[in-house]
Write a protein that holds these residues in place. Structure first.
Motif, PDB file in Angstrom:
ATOM      1  N   PRO A  44       0.805  -1.224   0.000  1.00 33.19           N
ATOM      2  CA  PRO A  44       0.000   0.000   0.000  1.00 33.19           C
ATOM      3  C   PRO A  44       0.839   1.276   0.000  1.00 33.19           C
ATOM      4  O   PRO A  44       0.295   2.369  -0.017  1.00 33.19           O
ATOM      5  CB  PRO A  44      -0.789  -0.117   1.312  1.00 33.19           C
ATOM      6  CG  PRO A  44       0.145  -0.854   2.229  1.00 33.19           C
ATOM      7  CD  PRO A  44       0.883  -1.832   1.345  1.00 33.19           C
ATOM      8  N   TYR A  45       2.172   1.123   0.036  1.00 33.02           N
ATOM      9  CA  TYR A  45       3.027   2.304   0.137  1.00 33.02           C
ATOM     10  C   TYR A  45       2.843   3.217  -1.076  1.00 33.02           C
ATOM     11  O   TYR A  45       2.563   2.778  -2.197  1.00 33.02           O
ATOM     12  CB  TYR A  45       4.499   1.901   0.260  1.00 33.02           C
ATOM     13  CG  TYR A  45       4.816   1.110   1.514  1.00 33.02           C
ATOM     14  CD1 TYR A  45       4.231   1.439   2.730  1.00 33.02           C
ATOM     15  CD2 TYR A  45       5.693   0.034   1.475  1.00 33.02           C
ATOM     16  CE1 TYR A  45       4.521   0.722   3.868  1.00 33.02           C
ATOM     17  CE2 TYR A  45       5.986  -0.703   2.618  1.00 33.02           C
ATOM     18  CZ  TYR A  45       5.397  -0.356   3.822  1.00 33.02           C
ATOM     19  OH  TYR A  45       5.672  -1.077   4.947  1.00 33.02           O
ATOM     20  N   LEU A  46       3.050   4.501  -0.852  1.00 35.56           N
ATOM     21  CA  LEU A  46       2.816   5.505  -1.886  1.00 35.56           C
ATOM     22  C   LEU A  46       3.629   5.251  -3.146  1.00 35.56           C
ATOM     23  O   LEU A  46       3.176   5.514  -4.255  1.00 35.56           O
ATOM     24  CB  LEU A  46       3.126   6.901  -1.335  1.00 35.56           C
ATOM     25  CG  LEU A  46       2.119   7.458  -0.317  1.00 35.56           C
ATOM     26  CD1 LEU A  46       2.629   8.782   0.231  1.00 35.56           C
ATOM     27  CD2 LEU A  46       0.754   7.637  -0.948  1.00 35.56           C
ATOM     28  N   ARG A  47       4.855   4.717  -2.984  1.00 33.69           N
ATOM     29  CA  ARG A  47       5.719   4.541  -4.152  1.00 33.69           C
ATOM     30  C   ARG A  47       5.165   3.503  -5.130  1.00 33.69           C
ATOM     31  O   ARG A  47       5.596   3.418  -6.284  1.00 33.69           O
ATOM     32  CB  ARG A  47       7.123   4.129  -3.701  1.00 33.69           C
ATOM     33  CG  ARG A  47       7.174   2.817  -2.972  1.00 33.69           C
ATOM     34  CD  ARG A  47       8.564   2.520  -2.471  1.00 33.69           C
ATOM     35  NE  ARG A  47       8.588   1.336  -1.640  1.00 33.69           N
ATOM     36  CZ  ARG A  47       9.662   0.884  -1.033  1.00 33.69           C
ATOM     37  NH1 ARG A  47      10.793   1.531  -1.167  1.00 33.69           N
ATOM     38  NH2 ARG A  47       9.618  -0.199  -0.291  1.00 33.69           N
ATOM     39  N   TYR A  48       4.190   2.678  -4.676  1.00 36.60           N
ATOM     40  CA  TYR A  48       3.617   1.666  -5.561  1.00 36.60           C
ATOM     41  C   TYR A  48       2.331   2.134  -6.234  1.00 36.60           C
ATOM     42  O   TYR A  48       1.778   1.426  -7.074  1.00 36.60           O
ATOM     43  CB  TYR A  48       3.358   0.371  -4.779  1.00 36.60           C
ATOM     44  CG  TYR A  48       4.634  -0.321  -4.367  1.00 36.60           C
ATOM     45  CD1 TYR A  48       5.390  -1.040  -5.297  1.00 36.60           C
ATOM     46  CD2 TYR A  48       5.108  -0.247  -3.063  1.00 36.60           C
ATOM     47  CE1 TYR A  48       6.567  -1.667  -4.935  1.00 36.60           C
ATOM     48  CE2 TYR A  48       6.286  -0.859  -2.688  1.00 36.60           C
ATOM     49  CZ  TYR A  48       7.012  -1.574  -3.625  1.00 36.60           C
ATOM     50  OH  TYR A  48       8.186  -2.176  -3.258  1.00 36.60           O
ATOM     51  N   ILE A  49       1.848   3.318  -5.854  1.00 40.69           N
ATOM     52  CA  ILE A  49       0.643   3.843  -6.485  1.00 40.69           C
ATOM     53  C   ILE A  49       0.865   4.064  -7.983  1.00 40.69           C
ATOM     54  O   ILE A  49      -0.060   3.937  -8.794  1.00 40.69           O
ATOM     55  CB  ILE A  49       0.202   5.151  -5.796  1.00 40.69           C
ATOM     56  CG1 ILE A  49      -0.311   4.846  -4.386  1.00 40.69           C
ATOM     57  CG2 ILE A  49      -0.894   5.845  -6.596  1.00 40.69           C
ATOM     58  CD1 ILE A  49      -0.728   6.078  -3.612  1.00 40.69           C
ATOM     59  N   LYS A  50       2.117   4.356  -8.358  1.00 39.37           N
ATOM     60  CA  LYS A  50       2.400   4.623  -9.775  1.00 39.37           C
ATOM     61  C   LYS A  50       2.048   3.435 -10.659  1.00 39.37           C
ATOM     62  O   LYS A  50       1.657   3.620 -11.826  1.00 39.37           O
ATOM     63  CB  LYS A  50       3.868   5.018  -9.959  1.00 39.37           C
ATOM     64  CG  LYS A  50       4.874   3.945  -9.553  1.00 39.37           C
ATOM     65  CD  LYS A  50       6.307   4.452  -9.702  1.00 39.37           C
ATOM     66  CE  LYS A  50       7.318   3.401  -9.258  1.00 39.37           C
ATOM     67  NZ  LYS A  50       8.711   3.908  -9.363  1.00 39.37           N
ATOM     68  N   TYR A  51       2.180   2.218 -10.126  1.00 44.22           N
ATOM     69  CA  TYR A  51       1.848   1.044 -10.938  1.00 44.22           C
ATOM     70  C   TYR A  51       0.339   0.902 -11.098  1.00 44.22           C
ATOM     71  O   TYR A  51      -0.148   0.495 -12.160  1.00 44.22           O
ATOM     72  CB  TYR A  51       2.451  -0.213 -10.310  1.00 44.22           C
ATOM     73  CG  TYR A  51       3.950  -0.157 -10.184  1.00 44.22           C
ATOM     74  CD1 TYR A  51       4.751  -0.116 -11.321  1.00 44.22           C
ATOM     75  CD2 TYR A  51       4.567  -0.132  -8.940  1.00 44.22           C
ATOM     76  CE1 TYR A  51       6.125  -0.040 -11.226  1.00 44.22           C
ATOM     77  CE2 TYR A  51       5.951  -0.063  -8.825  1.00 44.22           C
ATOM     78  CZ  TYR A  51       6.723  -0.018  -9.968  1.00 44.22           C
ATOM     79  OH  TYR A  51       8.079   0.066  -9.865  1.00 44.22           O
ATOM     80  N   ALA A  52      -0.392   1.242 -10.043  1.00 48.90           N
ATOM     81  CA  ALA A  52      -1.852   1.208 -10.136  1.00 48.90           C
ATOM     82  C   ALA A  52      -2.334   2.262 -11.136  1.00 48.90           C
ATOM     83  O   ALA A  52      -3.218   2.000 -11.960  1.00 48.90           O
ATOM     84  CB  ALA A  52      -2.463   1.452  -8.766  1.00 48.90           C
TER      85      ALA A  52
END
Length: 300
Positions: A44-52
């Protein structure tokens, strides 16, 4: 499949993958072309939002991902988390199981690559490695070069010397281009000869080389799972990594870690103590003993 350049050669050699695109250069080619886009990133970390967001921007008709955190807004099929603690491969399989695709096998299926096999044969011949030699591979790096996952270079050198002096086992050091600076540090401490395959082989060639290892020493990083894919036994040096998520399921292995209250710290990128003690306190003698036990088990 959309992947990074680092893993693209591996993806190109996996059975069932029809085409490989490299992010970010090829990403635009995928827009409006697919009915279903799957984003397996769980964190859920912010740095993984880019993939979503990337899965959303590609405009696939269906977008599948885990219903966790703010990134869930970018999916229109949201999978529920069925287990709080889950082995990473099984968690990825859970994602496709959520839409009725059943797959229970964790078998790795690779295409035959004659070019990679020939290069490894040439490498072994150049370094005078014979079929009756015992070989231990040691991976000197870690994901993104994170210091809190790395064992000291001096320890790797001392381990290689101990393996040769006590058991006449040859050591091959592996690593990527970003870890070439570690070679000189290891060589400065070596008393005997060792073999370096750092930045000499691509991922598929490294996989082929691992078939000749009697054991593989590594922290939790990509090449460890290549070793699992080819059935190579492993001695795993662990500090921050939660075993429930990343411990291999398919090979004989042993975990060596220091006896600290903070181990594991759940994959923190930076050691909050500031000294990376979870890795630096792992003793060379303990790693040597575990290698020896693993080799005895394999002989039996």
């Amino acid at each position: 499949i959309l992947t990074t350049k680092y893993t693209s050669d591996l993806a190109n050699n996996v059975e069932g993958i029809n085409q490989v695109f490299i992010h970010p250069n090829d990403t635009k080619k995928l827009k409006n072309k697919y009915n279903l886009i799957i984003d397996p990133h769980f964190s859920p970390y912010l740095r993984y939002i880019k993939y979503a967001f990337l899965s959303f921007s590609l405009k696939g008709h269906f977008r599948l991902g885990y219903n966790i955190g703010i990134k869930a807004i970018f999916y229109n099929i949201r999978a529920k988390i069925t287990h709080a603690k889950r082995y990473e491969v099984e968690r990825n399989l859970d994602l496709i199981r959520s839409i009725g695709i059943t797959r229970n096998s964790q078998e790795y299926l690779f295409k035959k690559n004659t070019s990679a096999q020939n290069k490894v044969q040439k490498f072994l011949k150049e370094h005078n490695i014979n079929s009756d030699d015992l070989i231990v591979g040691c991976h000197i790096g870690a994901y993104n070069g994170q210091a809190n996952r790395c064992w000291p270079e001096k320890n790797f050198a001392n381990l290689a010397d101990l393996l040769w002096d006590k058991l006449k086992i040859k050591t091959i050091f592996t690593g990527s281009s970003s870890e070439k600076h570690k070679i000189e540090l290891i060589q400065n401490h070596l008393k005997n000869n060792a073999i370096f395959a750092v930045d000499e082989l691509n991922t598929i060639e490294l996989k082929e080389l691992m078939k000749y290892f009697n054991a593989f020493v590594s922290s939790f990083t990509g090449p460890l799972f290549l070793a699992e894919a080819v059935g190579c036994p492993a001695v795993i040096l662990n500090g921050p990594t939660p075993l429930w998520r990343w411990e291999p399921q398919k090979i004989k292995h042993t975990i060596v870690q220091s006896n600290l209250d903070c181990v594991p710290c759940n994959d923190s990128d930076v050691c909050y103590r500031g000294d990376n003690a979870c890795m630096t306190k792992i003793k060379v003698e303990n790693v040597f003993d575990e290698i020896q036990k693993l080799l005895i088990k394999n002989i039996k």
